[in-house]
Scaffold this active site. Structure first.
Site, mmCIF file in Angstrom:
data_model
loop_
_atom_site.group_PDB
_atom_site.id
_atom_site.type_symbol
_atom_site.label_atom_id
_atom_site.label_comp_id
_atom_site.label_asym_id
_atom_site.label_seq_id
_atom_site.Cartn_x
_atom_site.Cartn_y
_atom_site.Cartn_z
ATOM 1 C CE LYS A 1 12.012 17.570 94.877
ATOM 2 N NZ LYS A 1 11.664 17.625 96.303
ATOM 3 C CG ASN A 2 10.810 21.242 96.773
ATOM 4 O OD1 ASN A 2 10.401 20.082 96.620
ATOM 5 N ND2 ASN A 2 11.968 21.511 97.330
ATOM 6 C CB CYS B 1 14.057 11.601 105.806
ATOM 7 S SG CYS B 1 14.636 13.275 105.724
ATOM 8 N NE ARG C 1 12.993 17.199 105.867
ATOM 9 C CZ ARG C 1 12.866 17.019 104.559
ATOM 10 N NH1 ARG C 1 13.441 15.992 103.986
ATOM 11 N NH2 ARG C 1 12.168 17.858 103.828
ATOM 12 C CG ASP D 1 16.809 21.964 98.924
ATOM 13 O OD1 ASP D 1 17.093 21.275 99.917
ATOM 14 O OD2 ASP D 1 15.645 22.277 98.620
ATOM 15 N NE ARG E 1 12.297 11.583 96.503
ATOM 16 C CZ ARG E 1 12.420 11.996 97.749
ATOM 17 N NH1 ARG E 1 13.330 11.462 98.525
ATOM 18 N NH2 ARG E 1 11.635 12.932 98.231
HETATM 19 N N1 EPU Z 1 11.111 21.808 111.484
HETATM 20 C C1 EPU Z 1 10.701 21.519 112.751
HETATM 21 N N2 EPU Z 1 9.354 21.314 112.969
HETATM 22 C C2 EPU Z 1 8.442 21.404 111.965
HETATM 23 C C3 EPU Z 1 8.872 21.713 110.672
HETATM 24 C C4 EPU Z 1 10.219 21.916 110.450
HETATM 25 O O1 EPU Z 1 11.495 21.424 113.667
HETATM 26 O O2 EPU Z 1 7.247 21.208 112.248
HETATM 27 C C5 EPU Z 1 12.547 22.013 111.218
HETATM 28 C C6 EPU Z 1 13.133 20.947 110.296
HETATM 29 O O3 EPU Z 1 13.486 19.775 110.994
HETATM 30 C C7 EPU Z 1 14.320 21.664 109.676
HETATM 31 C C8 EPU Z 1 13.810 23.110 109.582
HETATM 32 O O4 EPU Z 1 12.714 23.210 110.488
HETATM 33 O O5 EPU Z 1 15.411 21.615 110.547
HETATM 34 C C9 EPU Z 1 13.354 23.535 108.207
HETATM 35 O O6 EPU Z 1 12.512 22.543 107.644
HETATM 36 P P1 EPU Z 1 11.329 22.861 106.625
HETATM 37 O O7 EPU Z 1 10.036 22.528 107.283
HETATM 38 O O8 EPU Z 1 11.509 24.224 106.062
HETATM 39 O O9 EPU Z 1 11.614 21.795 105.484
HETATM 40 P P2 EPU Z 1 10.512 21.104 104.600
HETATM 41 O O10 EPU Z 1 9.381 22.030 104.414
HETATM 42 O O11 EPU Z 1 10.254 19.734 105.105
HETATM 43 C C10 EPU Z 1 11.319 22.004 102.269
HETATM 44 C C11 EPU Z 1 11.744 21.405 100.969
HETATM 45 C C12 EPU Z 1 13.127 20.771 101.147
HETATM 46 C C13 EPU Z 1 14.103 21.865 101.587
HETATM 47 C C14 EPU Z 1 13.589 22.537 102.866
HETATM 48 C C15 EPU Z 1 14.437 23.708 103.327
HETATM 49 C C16 EPU Z 1 9.655 20.815 99.924
HETATM 50 C C17 EPU Z 1 8.715 19.749 99.472
HETATM 51 N N3 EPU Z 1 10.763 20.412 100.560
HETATM 52 O O12 EPU Z 1 11.283 20.938 103.209
HETATM 53 O O13 EPU Z 1 13.520 20.255 99.890
HETATM 54 O O14 EPU Z 1 15.380 21.304 101.823
HETATM 55 O O15 EPU Z 1 12.251 23.011 102.668
HETATM 56 O O16 EPU Z 1 14.539 24.657 102.325
HETATM 57 O O17 EPU Z 1 9.418 21.994 99.676
HETATM 58 C C18 EPU Z 1 14.762 18.864 98.442
HETATM 59 O O18 EPU Z 1 14.099 19.330 97.492
HETATM 60 O O19 EPU Z 1 15.812 18.181 98.276
HETATM 61 C C19 EPU Z 1 14.321 19.127 99.807
HETATM 62 C C20 EPU Z 1 14.692 18.367 100.842
#
Ligand code: EPU
Length: 418
Positions: free
Chosen positions: A22-23, A115, A120, A303, A395
């Site tokens: 999915k990701n 969320c 996030r 995850d 999901r």
């Molecule tokens: N963060 C910030 N600012 C930003 C972006 C991120 O502070 O602009 C912080 C977040 O709040 C968090 C950390 O950085 O504390 C890491 O977040 P990241 O941006 O890596 O998460 P994401 O890209 O929103 C993806 C996966 C998640 C997975 C995380 C961490 C996708 C679509 N989602 O989320 O997947 O947990 O990386 O590996 O790729 C899931 O599949 O259940 C899921 C939540």
């Protein structure tokens, strides 16, 4: 509302084929907006989040044909927008920001808001786009980004961000000049996205490491690409074998995608072997307690933290699980405690003392991975567990009850009142 009813206590045995990730699928579908040519994606998982991304593509004017193979044609972008109604159901909708801005010169994307697992924010995505010359404003819950032509820039992410790295990598493919991303996320899904973009004519080097270099090109072409398997789904089924005292082989994900997790499961007493895209885990008589700290790839995946905690609830001894990525990812603890687990939470740290067994109970899923954790707990528990609100599970896990049944689990989908 659908619920899962599990009669626990059956060791799982057999092979399970893992679905496309999915990701990996979500950023790749967003990448289709970077080209006017045909974009074909194989091995797409039939999941709720994929449906949401399809609706988002439709909203922009892209056309697609359905199935496990999707053909997307974004000949023209009529609407460079991600509306609130879609973004609120899936945060990853923000992945269209980079592609829409790079392709059309503007993008209007709803802010996702908080969320269940944490705040996030998208500040790092926006800061990087500003460094590339975009003008960003935020009003009435929407991000508006404008840039006639993005310019290459040297970007150092303050925090490792997966979708942030993906968004900026996609935007940079069509920018003027060279973009360097440092402290970039190294997840296999990022390397997969870069591979697909390079097949479209992009010039990306270093994806999969912490430093990615992207040399902008004037336009990208069409592509045919097959998604990588879902390492989190594979890890979940391997842990289902670990917690039930069984033996399961996952097919579709190489061990290198899950090395840290496999090392921890081996430390807990599991015997693990792998070949190509097959991983086999055979559980010991009793699991041993092992400490885990979540970290960006190649560290232990956040995850899989909830699922690992389920395993530790019946392990011998006491262990500590630290969550370092999201501030609120222990919501499964209260539900595990209702099943008899002994867990104490202190901030971002959980102390787990193994108990002889868990007992079935009605429990409530709160987010995707917490739901998977409760499924594992239910599979190991004595008696019946009813997991409510499994729309969260749907999901991220395709046909979870069918796959588990084939491994011998007594599980069925039922209707529940809440
Ligand atoms: N963060 C910030 N600012 C930003 C972006 C991120 O502070 O602009 C912080 C977040 O709040 C968090 C950390 O950085 O504390 C890491 O977040 P990241 O941006 O890596 O998460 P994401 O890209 O929103 C993806 C996966 C998640 C997975 C995380 C961490 C996708 C679509 N989602 O989320 O997947 O947990 O990386 O590996 O790729 C899931 O599949 O259940 C899921 C939540």
């Amino acid at each position: 509302m659908d619920a899962l009813e599990i009669n626990g206590g059956v060791p799982l045995h057999g092979d399970v084929t893992i679905t496309g990730a999915k990701n990996a699928a979500l950023p790749l579908m967003a990448a289709s907006l970077l080209t006017s040519k045909t974009f074909v994606l194989h091995n797409l998982p039939p999941l709720q989040d994929i449906q949401t991304m399809k609706r988002l593509l439709t909203h922009t004017g892209a056309q697609w044909q359905d199935g496990r193979t999707i053909t997307i044609a974004a000949e023209t972008i009529q609407n460079a927008e991600a509306p609130y109604d879609l973004v609120k159901t899936m945060r990853a909708s923000s992945l269209v920001l980079g592609p829409l801005l790079a392709r059309t010169g503007n993008a209007h994307v709803s802010l996702p808001g908080g969320c269940a697992i944490g705040a996030r924010p998208l500040n790092l995505h926006l800061k990087a786009l500003e460094a590339m010359g975009a003008e960003i404003s935020i009003a009435e819950g929407y991000i508006t980004a404008r840039a006639k032509k993005l310019k290459g820039a040297h970007i150092i992410f303050d925090t490792v961000t997966v979708t942030g790295t993906e968004n900026i990598m996609m935007a940079a493919t069509l920018a003027d000049g060279v973009t360097v991303l440092e402290n970039a996320a190294q997840e296999p899904e990022i390397a997969d996205l870069a591979q697909c973009l390079n097949k479209m004519g992009a010039k990306i080097e270093g994806a999969g490491s912490s430093r990615i270099t992207i040399t902008g090109v004037p336009a990208l072409g069409g592509v045919e690409h097959t998604l990588v398997g879902d390492r989190i789904e594979a890890g979940t089924y391997l842990m289902a074998a670990a917690i039930t005292g069984g033996s399961v082989t996952t097919i579709g994900v190489p061990a290198s995608f899950l090395q840290d997790t496999l090392d921890k499961l081996a430390e807990a007493g599991c015997s693990i072997s792998s070949q190509g895209d097959r991983i086999t885990l055979t559980a010991p008589k009793q699991l041993r307690a092992v400490d885990v700290t979540t970290a960006p790839f190649p560290g232990f995946a956040t995850d899989l933290q909830a699922q690992f905690m389920a395993c530790m609830t019946i392990a011998q001894g006491t262990c500590v699980i630290r969550e370092t990525i999201f501030e609120n990812r222990f919501m499964h603890v209260a539900e595990l405690s209702r099943m008899g687990a002994d867990i104490k939470v202190d901030g971002h740290t959980a102390h787990i003392t193994g108990v002889p067994h868990l007992s079935g109970a009605p429990v409530m899923a709160t987010d995707l991975r917490a739901s998977a954790c409760l499924v594992l707990a239910g599979l190991a528990a004595q008696g019946t567990t009813e997991i409510r609100r499994i729309y969260h599970l749907d999901r991220g896990y395709e046909h979870v009850e069918d796959k588990l049944q084939r491994l011998g689990a007594r599980v069925s989908r039922v209707k529940s009142r809440s």
